[in-house]
Design a protein around this motif. Structure first.
Motif, short mmCIF file in Angstrom:
data_model
loop_
_atom_site.label_atom_id
_atom_site.label_comp_id
_atom_site.label_asym_id
_atom_site.label_seq_id
_atom_site.Cartn_x
_atom_site.Cartn_y
_atom_site.Cartn_z
N LYS A 301 0.75 -1.07 0.06
CA LYS A 301 0.04 0.02 0.06
C LYS A 301 1.09 1.29 -0.04
O LYS A 301 1.91 1.34 0.65
N ILE A 302 0.32 2.19 -0.80
CA ILE A 302 1.30 3.43 -0.96
C ILE A 302 0.37 4.70 -0.52
O ILE A 302 -0.75 4.47 -0.96
N TRP A 303 0.92 5.54 0.37
CA TRP A 303 0.19 7.00 0.66
C TRP A 303 0.86 7.80 -0.07
O TRP A 303 2.12 8.19 0.10
N GLU A 304 0.11 8.58 -0.63
CA GLU A 304 0.76 9.88 -1.52
C GLU A 304 0.26 11.12 -0.72
O GLU A 304 -0.44 11.00 0.22
N ARG A 305 0.97 12.06 -1.06
CA ARG A 305 0.71 13.54 -0.19
C ARG A 305 -0.70 14.18 -0.57
O ARG A 305 -1.18 14.10 -1.65
N GLY A 306 -1.63 14.39 0.54
CA GLY A 306 -2.86 14.81 0.35
C GLY A 306 -2.82 16.40 0.73
O GLY A 306 -2.18 17.17 0.34
N VAL A 379 -7.19 9.54 -1.38
CA VAL A 379 -5.91 9.77 -1.27
C VAL A 379 -5.54 9.38 0.24
O VAL A 379 -4.42 8.70 0.58
N LYS A 380 -6.19 9.76 1.28
CA LYS A 380 -5.97 9.53 2.82
C LYS A 380 -5.98 8.00 2.88
O LYS A 380 -4.98 7.82 4.02
N ALA A 381 -6.88 7.44 2.37
CA ALA A 381 -6.72 6.15 2.67
C ALA A 381 -5.66 5.09 2.02
O ALA A 381 -5.51 4.02 2.52
N GLY A 382 -5.04 5.78 0.89
CA GLY A 382 -3.93 5.15 0.47
C GLY A 382 -4.23 4.00 -0.63
O GLY A 382 -5.72 3.74 -0.82
N PHE A 383 -3.36 3.66 -1.39
CA PHE A 383 -3.84 2.89 -2.81
C PHE A 383 -3.06 1.43 -2.52
O PHE A 383 -1.75 1.37 -2.39
N GLU A 384 -3.77 0.31 -2.75
CA GLU A 384 -3.30 -0.85 -2.36
C GLU A 384 -3.23 -1.69 -3.56
O GLU A 384 -3.94 -1.57 -4.74
N ALA A 411 9.50 13.69 -7.04
CA ALA A 411 8.39 12.90 -6.31
C ALA A 411 8.43 12.59 -4.92
O ALA A 411 9.61 13.05 -4.34
N HIS A 412 7.29 12.40 -4.45
CA HIS A 412 7.33 12.24 -2.83
C HIS A 412 6.12 11.41 -2.34
O HIS A 412 5.13 11.03 -3.35
N VAL A 413 6.32 10.62 -1.40
CA VAL A 413 5.56 9.69 -1.00
C VAL A 413 5.72 9.63 0.58
O VAL A 413 6.58 9.95 1.20
N THR A 414 4.48 9.44 1.33
CA THR A 414 4.66 9.71 2.50
C THR A 414 4.62 8.33 3.30
O THR A 414 5.15 8.43 4.53
N GLU A 415 3.99 7.16 3.00
CA GLU A 415 4.31 6.12 3.74
C GLU A 415 4.02 4.82 2.68
O GLU A 415 3.58 4.76 1.60
N LEU A 416 4.90 3.63 3.01
CA LEU A 416 4.67 2.43 2.41
C LEU A 416 4.48 1.06 3.45
O LEU A 416 5.26 1.04 4.32
N SER A 417 3.76 0.57 2.98
CA SER A 417 3.38 -0.76 3.69
C SER A 417 3.11 -1.90 2.89
O SER A 417 2.87 -1.95 1.99
N PHE A 418 3.99 -3.13 3.37
CA PHE A 418 4.12 -4.60 2.68
C PHE A 418 3.29 -5.59 3.28
O PHE A 418 3.55 -5.47 4.47
N TRP A 419 2.60 -6.67 2.72
CA TRP A 419 2.07 -7.75 3.42
C TRP A 419 2.85 -9.05 2.62
O TRP A 419 3.21 -8.84 1.37
#
Length: 423
Positions: A301-306, A379-384, A411-419
């Motif tokens: 999941k990737i969270w972009e800047r909102g 955008v706030k929920a993030g894209f999976e 470029a900018h990204v605020t958070e990444l999560s992996f499963w």
């Protein structure tokens, strides 16, 4: 793995579910179709002449009927009445400006009778004209034999073909612990030709998963059932993540404001995050890091800047629009110039392409810069995104952004999560 096919009408419980599915779809899609006409009231109660010279062209799930209009001055529209299955009778209307009417939504490829009327402005019908149509196999039945279900991380992965790119719904069901019945857990509606999605949130115990396909007229296929044991999946712990900077990584920008690579795994999905420096003229914006353990990735999941500091960066600025995720299982992977374009599975040096990804467009349908609360929430929920089941286990990740929503050179990204599976 056991698979079987049954018709959901065969038991009382499944019949109820079948009826509820039809009711839901029929609430979403009207049983009456109108093609550009307006009702007009007139005192002329004369009966219009019938249409003539009827011709039929069949297609998947429907037919196009052409005809010659009667020379009736008060003609308003042509009406088609027809039964599409055992439960539903539809009407289609076409104005007097055209000589064509479309009838669609038929349950299967078979012969159906359509009754055509010319209707006056006083709502007086002509004599009926009966027409036989024989639609080709509808989209939901074309797609059903192509369904492939296989075990996935935390659930099941489904693929199917939709060669005519018509709107269909793929309904996934599984046994409900409380009632013991097979109930829907996912309703996936699409017009895509190649369908591929996963349903997750289950433990590794073997269970029955079923899938059937509907269309927007309430038709429903048989149900394919397989006993599947989902693959073990966890959120990859971030306490072992660390930066693994390589020479071709992009210079960092906005560091004075707290932006750096380690912000990608601080569990904070708003500013700051990772931010590259502008003006470098590079085709890719790249960052590299280690997850600290070998992982068979399932998704991320990737969270972009909102919204931040009174500004809205959603779908703009340096937010990634298209990117590639690279991975490596090497002990100390070496730097390499990554290609801007490559196919999933491509190997470049110590790195393998884990997938090429595109950020979904604003759900409102608005152009970037005209964001709505719905867009901001997305955008706030993030894209999976899913990682292919064929992808190898990796320890290191390279994020290579090739375009941004703002066509920026940073470029900018605020958070990444992996499963995935860390065992």
């Amino acid at each position: 793995m056991i698979s079987k096919i049954y018709n959901p009408k065969n038991s009382l419980t499944d019949h109820i579910l079948f009826m509820l599915s039809i009711a839901l779809v029929l609430c979403l899609f009207s049983c009456k179709e109108t093609e550009g006409f307006n009702d007009v009231v007139t005192s002329d109660k004369s009966k219009p002449a019938a249409i003539t010279s009827v011709k039929v062209e069949n297609y998947s799930g429907g037919a196009v009927i052409t005809y010659s209009l009667p020379k009736t001055e008060n003609l308003l529209y042509v009406l088609a009445e027809y039964r599409i299955n055992d439960l539903v009778v539809r009407q289609s209307k076409s104005s007097y400006y055209t000589d064509t009417i479309r009838v669609e939504g038929f349950e299967k490829s078979a012969e159906y009778e359509v009754t055509l009327y010319a209707v006056s402005r006083a709502d007086v019908k002509s004599d009926a004209v009966l027409v036989k149509v024989h639609p080709e196999t509808p989209a939901y039945l074309l797609s059903f034999p192509t369904i492939l279900m296989q075990r996935d991380f935390g659930g099941v992965n489904l693929t199917a073909k939709n060669p005519n790119k018509q709107a269909i719904g793929i309904i996934v069901i599984t046994t409900d612990k409380t009632s013991g019945r097979m109930l829907p857990v996912e309703q996936y509606y699409t017009k895509a030709e190649d369908i591929n999605f996963s349903v997750r949130g289950f433990d590794t115990l073997s269970r029955d998963f079923g899938v059937y396909i509907t269309d927007r007229w309430g038709n429903i296929s048989d149900t394919l059932i397989q006993k599947i044991s989902p693959i073990y999946e966890i959120l990859v712990p971030k306490d072992k993540f660390s930066e693994y900077r390589l020479g071709t990584d992009s210079p960092l920008g906005a560091t004075g404001l707290g932006w750096n690579t380690t912000r990608l795994w601080d569990n904070i999905t708003v500013d700051p995050g990772w931010h590259t420096e502008a003006g470098q003229g590079k085709p890719l914006q790249i960052t590299t890091f280690s997850m600290g353990t070998m992982v068979k990735l399932s998704r991320y999941k990737i969270w972009e800047r909102g919204e931040a500091y009174g500004n809205d960066y959603s779908y703009g600025h340096g937010n990634p629009k298209a990117w590639t995720l690279w991975g490596s299982a090497a002990t100390a992977p070496q730097d390499v110039e990554l290609p801007v374009t490559s196919l999933p599975g491509a190997v470049v040096g110590d790195w393998v392409n884990l997938g090429n990804f595109d950020c979904p467009p604003p759900p409102s349908g608005n152009v970037p810069g005209q964001t709505t609360p719905l867009d901001l929430a997305a955008v706030k929920a993030g894209f999976e995104f899913n990682i292919s089941l064929d992808a190898p286990r990796v320890r290191y990740i390279r994020l290579a952004v090739k375009s941004t929503w703002g066509n920026a050179d940073f470029a900018h990204v605020t958070e990444l999560s992996f499963w995935g599976n860390t065992n």
